[in-house]
Design a protein around this motif. Structure first.
Motif, mmCIF file in Angstrom:
data_model
loop_
_atom_site.group_PDB
_atom_site.id
_atom_site.type_symbol
_atom_site.label_atom_id
_atom_site.label_comp_id
_atom_site.label_asym_id
_atom_site.label_seq_id
_atom_site.Cartn_x
_atom_site.Cartn_y
_atom_site.Cartn_z
ATOM 1 N N ILE A 1 1.476 21.754 80.914
ATOM 2 C CA ILE A 1 1.781 21.365 82.295
ATOM 3 C C ILE A 1 0.857 20.241 82.755
ATOM 4 C CG2 ILE A 1 1.687 22.147 84.693
ATOM 5 C CD1 ILE A 1 2.781 24.831 83.732
ATOM 6 N N ILE A 2 -0.417 20.302 82.389
ATOM 7 C CA ILE A 2 -1.351 19.229 82.747
ATOM 8 C C ILE A 2 -0.910 17.915 82.119
ATOM 9 C CG2 ILE A 2 -3.695 18.359 82.403
ATOM 10 C CD1 ILE A 2 -4.700 21.213 82.735
ATOM 11 N N LEU A 3 -0.530 17.951 80.851
ATOM 12 C CA LEU A 3 -0.096 16.735 80.166
ATOM 13 C C LEU A 3 1.168 16.158 80.800
ATOM 14 C CD1 LEU A 3 -0.692 17.731 76.419
ATOM 15 C CD2 LEU A 3 -2.004 16.097 77.787
ATOM 16 N N ILE A 4 2.148 17.038 81.062
ATOM 17 C CA ILE A 4 3.401 16.572 81.650
ATOM 18 C C ILE A 4 3.183 16.072 83.077
ATOM 19 C CG2 ILE A 4 5.719 17.249 82.387
ATOM 20 C CD1 ILE A 4 5.800 19.215 80.092
ATOM 21 N N SER A 5 2.397 16.801 83.862
ATOM 22 C CA SER A 5 2.137 16.408 85.246
ATOM 23 C C SER A 5 1.388 15.079 85.311
ATOM 24 C CB SER A 5 1.331 17.489 85.965
ATOM 25 O OG SER A 5 2.031 18.712 85.995
ATOM 26 N N THR A 6 0.424 14.906 84.403
ATOM 27 C CA THR A 6 -0.315 13.645 84.357
ATOM 28 C C THR A 6 0.611 12.493 84.008
ATOM 29 O OG1 THR A 6 -2.330 14.805 83.662
ATOM 30 C CG2 THR A 6 -2.245 12.422 83.282
ATOM 31 N N LEU A 7 1.482 12.735 83.048
ATOM 32 C CA LEU A 7 2.448 11.717 82.652
ATOM 33 C C LEU A 7 3.363 11.354 83.820
ATOM 34 C CD1 LEU A 7 3.664 10.024 80.326
ATOM 35 C CD2 LEU A 7 5.121 11.983 79.794
ATOM 36 N N LEU A 8 3.866 12.376 84.523
ATOM 37 C CA LEU A 8 4.743 12.126 85.667
ATOM 38 C C LEU A 8 3.999 11.377 86.775
ATOM 39 C CD1 LEU A 8 6.672 15.529 85.936
ATOM 40 C CD2 LEU A 8 7.562 13.334 85.141
ATOM 41 N N TYR A 9 2.740 11.713 86.961
ATOM 42 C CA TYR A 9 1.942 11.039 88.007
ATOM 43 C C TYR A 9 1.842 9.545 87.726
ATOM 44 C CZ TYR A 9 -2.123 9.506 90.674
ATOM 45 O OH TYR A 9 -2.959 8.814 91.498
ATOM 46 N N PHE A 10 1.520 9.189 86.482
ATOM 47 C CA PHE A 10 1.386 7.778 86.145
ATOM 48 C C PHE A 10 2.730 7.055 86.170
ATOM 49 C CE2 PHE A 10 -2.670 9.193 84.197
ATOM 50 C CZ PHE A 10 -3.512 8.317 84.873
ATOM 51 N N ILE A 11 3.793 7.805 85.854
ATOM 52 C CA ILE A 11 5.128 7.205 85.935
ATOM 53 C C ILE A 11 5.454 6.842 87.386
ATOM 54 C CG2 ILE A 11 7.602 7.707 85.762
ATOM 55 C CD1 ILE A 11 7.015 9.293 83.256
ATOM 56 N N VAL A 12 5.223 7.824 88.283
ATOM 57 C CA VAL A 12 5.593 7.645 89.681
ATOM 58 C C VAL A 12 4.715 6.610 90.369
ATOM 59 C CG1 VAL A 12 5.720 8.794 91.915
ATOM 60 C CG2 VAL A 12 6.606 9.936 89.888
ATOM 61 N N THR A 13 3.407 6.642 90.113
ATOM 62 C CA THR A 13 2.492 5.729 90.803
ATOM 63 C C THR A 13 2.430 4.352 90.160
ATOM 64 O OG1 THR A 13 0.621 6.561 89.481
ATOM 65 C CG2 THR A 13 1.051 7.629 91.611
ATOM 66 N N GLY A 14 2.831 4.253 88.893
ATOM 67 C CA GLY A 14 2.750 2.970 88.200
ATOM 68 C C GLY A 14 3.780 1.964 88.683
ATOM 69 N N GLY A 15 5.000 2.466 88.858
ATOM 70 C CA GLY A 15 6.045 1.600 89.382
ATOM 71 C C GLY A 15 6.600 0.587 88.396
ATOM 72 N N HIS A 16 6.275 0.715 87.108
ATOM 73 C CA HIS A 16 6.784 -0.220 86.111
ATOM 74 C C HIS A 16 8.123 0.288 85.582
ATOM 75 C CE1 HIS A 16 2.953 -2.274 86.282
ATOM 76 N NE2 HIS A 16 2.325 -1.146 85.996
ATOM 77 N N THR A 17 9.168 -0.419 85.898
ATOM 78 C CA THR A 17 10.518 0.030 85.540
ATOM 79 C C THR A 17 10.656 0.268 84.049
ATOM 80 O OG1 THR A 17 11.423 -1.234 87.389
ATOM 81 C CG2 THR A 17 12.957 -0.528 85.676
ATOM 82 N N ALA A 18 10.191 -0.673 83.233
ATOM 83 C CA ALA A 18 10.338 -0.555 81.781
ATOM 84 C C ALA A 18 9.588 0.665 81.255
ATOM 85 C CB ALA A 18 9.839 -1.824 81.096
ATOM 86 N N SER A 19 8.381 0.903 81.769
ATOM 87 C CA SER A 19 7.578 2.038 81.313
ATOM 88 C C SER A 19 8.236 3.354 81.701
ATOM 89 C CB SER A 19 6.170 1.971 81.916
ATOM 90 O OG SER A 19 5.506 0.807 81.489
ATOM 91 N N ILE A 20 8.758 3.413 82.927
ATOM 92 C CA ILE A 20 9.434 4.626 83.391
ATOM 93 C C ILE A 20 10.624 4.941 82.503
ATOM 94 C CG2 ILE A 20 10.800 5.626 85.270
ATOM 95 C CD1 ILE A 20 8.993 4.093 87.214
ATOM 96 N N GLN A 21 11.439 3.944 82.245
ATOM 97 C CA GLN A 21 12.624 4.157 81.422
ATOM 98 C C GLN A 21 12.259 4.557 80.002
ATOM 99 O OE1 GLN A 21 14.750 0.452 81.905
ATOM 100 N NE2 GLN A 21 15.847 1.175 83.720
ATOM 101 N N LEU A 22 11.219 3.916 79.447
ATOM 102 C CA LEU A 22 10.811 4.205 78.076
ATOM 103 C C LEU A 22 10.305 5.638 77.937
ATOM 104 C CD1 LEU A 22 10.279 3.228 75.185
ATOM 105 C CD2 LEU A 22 8.012 2.468 75.952
#
Length: 250
Positions: free
Chosen positions: A154-175
Motif C-alpha cells: 500500500i505504501i508503494l502504490i500510494s507513493t506511486l499514485l501521489y507522484f502521478i497526481v502531483t507530477g502532472g506529466h501526461t506521458a508519465s501518468i499514461q506510462l
C-alpha cells in the motif's frame, strides 16, 4: 486538465505481447518455484493472483451473509513448501449454502477480475481498475493477521499514485497506469491458465487429494468433475474474451 483528471481518464491501448510475456513468465516461474531464488520471484508474481483468489472466498462469504476472520498471503518460501499453501482465508458461514458459495468464489474471482479489467479498458477506465485493487489491498490490511506485506504494498502504490497526481506529466501518468494495469492483467492471465492445468491435475489425481473441488463435492453431492469443468470453462471464456478484444481472434 488536472493531473487527477488525466489519471482517471487515461486510455490504455492493450499490448497483448506484453500481457502474454508476463503470463508466460508467471507460468514458467511457477513451474520452477522450488528453486531458491525463483521461489521469491514466484511470491512476487503471484501475490496479486493469490490475493484475488482468497479475496474471492471472502467476498462470496460476505454475499452469503458469513463473516471473514482472516486473510493471509504466505510470503515465506519455506512455509509455502511445508504447508503447500500460497494463502488462505478463514471464514465463518451460516449455512451449507454459505460454505458452498465461499469455496466456489475463490476460483471464480481471477477470471472475473480479468474480465472486469478488460471492461475497464473498453470503457476507458483502467485507472479505476488499478484503484479497485488498491481498495482490495486496504481491506486486506484491515482483515489480515499478517500486516507487514500489505503495508509495504500500500505504501508503494500510494507513493506511486501521489507522484502521478502531483507530477502532472501526461506521458508519465499514461506510462505508469498502462504498465501497472497490463501487469495485473498479465499475472491474472497467467493464473487463469496455470490454475486450469492445476484443476485438471487435482481432478484426475490418484489417489484422490483433498482440495476445494472435493470439498464442494462433499457439500453438494455433485461430482468434482462438474465443478472443475465449470471453472475451466469460465477460465477459457475469459481468455477468449481477452484474445477477441485484442484482435487475436476475429
Amino acid at each position: 486538465m488536472t493531473a487527477l483528471s488525466l489519471f482517471f481518464n487515461t486510455h490504455v491501448q492493450l499490448n497483448i505481447i506484453f500481457i502474454t510475456l508476463i503470463a508466460i513468465t508467471y507460468i514458467a516461474v511457477h513451474y520452477y518455484r522450488n528453486r531458491l531464488i525463483i521461489s521469491y520471484l514466484d511470491i512476487l508474481l503471484n501475490y496479486i493472483p493469490v490475493l484475488t483468489h482468497e479475496f474471492g472466498h471472502v467476498i462470496f462469504n460476505k454475499i452469503a451473509g458469513g463473516r471473514a476472520k482472516d486473510l493471509v498471503i504466505v510470503t515465506s518460501p519455506n512455509e509455502r513448501q511445508q504447508t503447500l499453501q500460497q494463502g488462505y482465508a478463514i471464514t465463518q458461514s451460516k449455512s451449507i449454502v454459505g460454505q458452498w458459495l465461499t469455496t466456489l468464489g475463490g476460483y471464480i474471482m481471477p477470471p472475473l477480475m480479468l474480465l472486469l479489467g478488460l471492461a475497464s479498458s473498453h470503457y476507458t477506465m483502467p485507472s479505476l481498475f488499478v484503484l479497485g485493487y488498491l481498495l482490495i489491498f486496504v481491506y486486506f490490511l484491515v482483515l489480515t493477521s499478517r500486516k507487514l506485506s500489505p503495508i509495504i504494498v500500500i505504501i508503494l502504490i500510494s507513493t506511486l499514485l501521489y507522484f502521478i497526481v502531483t507530477g502532472g506529466h501526461t506521458a508519465s501518468i499514461q506510462l505508469i497506469v498502462s504498465f501497472v494495469y497490463q501487469y495485473i492483467l498479465g499475472v491474472l492471465l497467467g493464473e487463469v491458465l496455470q490454475s486450469s492445468w492445476t484443476i485438471i491435475k487435482l481432478t484426475f489425481s490418484r489417489p484422490r487429494v483433498s482440495w476445494d473441488g472435493s470439498a464442494l463435492a462433499e457439500l453438494s453431492h455433485i461430482p468434482t468433475f462438474i465443478y472443475s469443468t465449470i471453472w475451466i470453462v469460465f477460465n477459457l471464456y475469459s481468455v477468449d474474451i481477452l484474445l477477441t478484444y485484442t484482435g487475436i481472434i476475429q
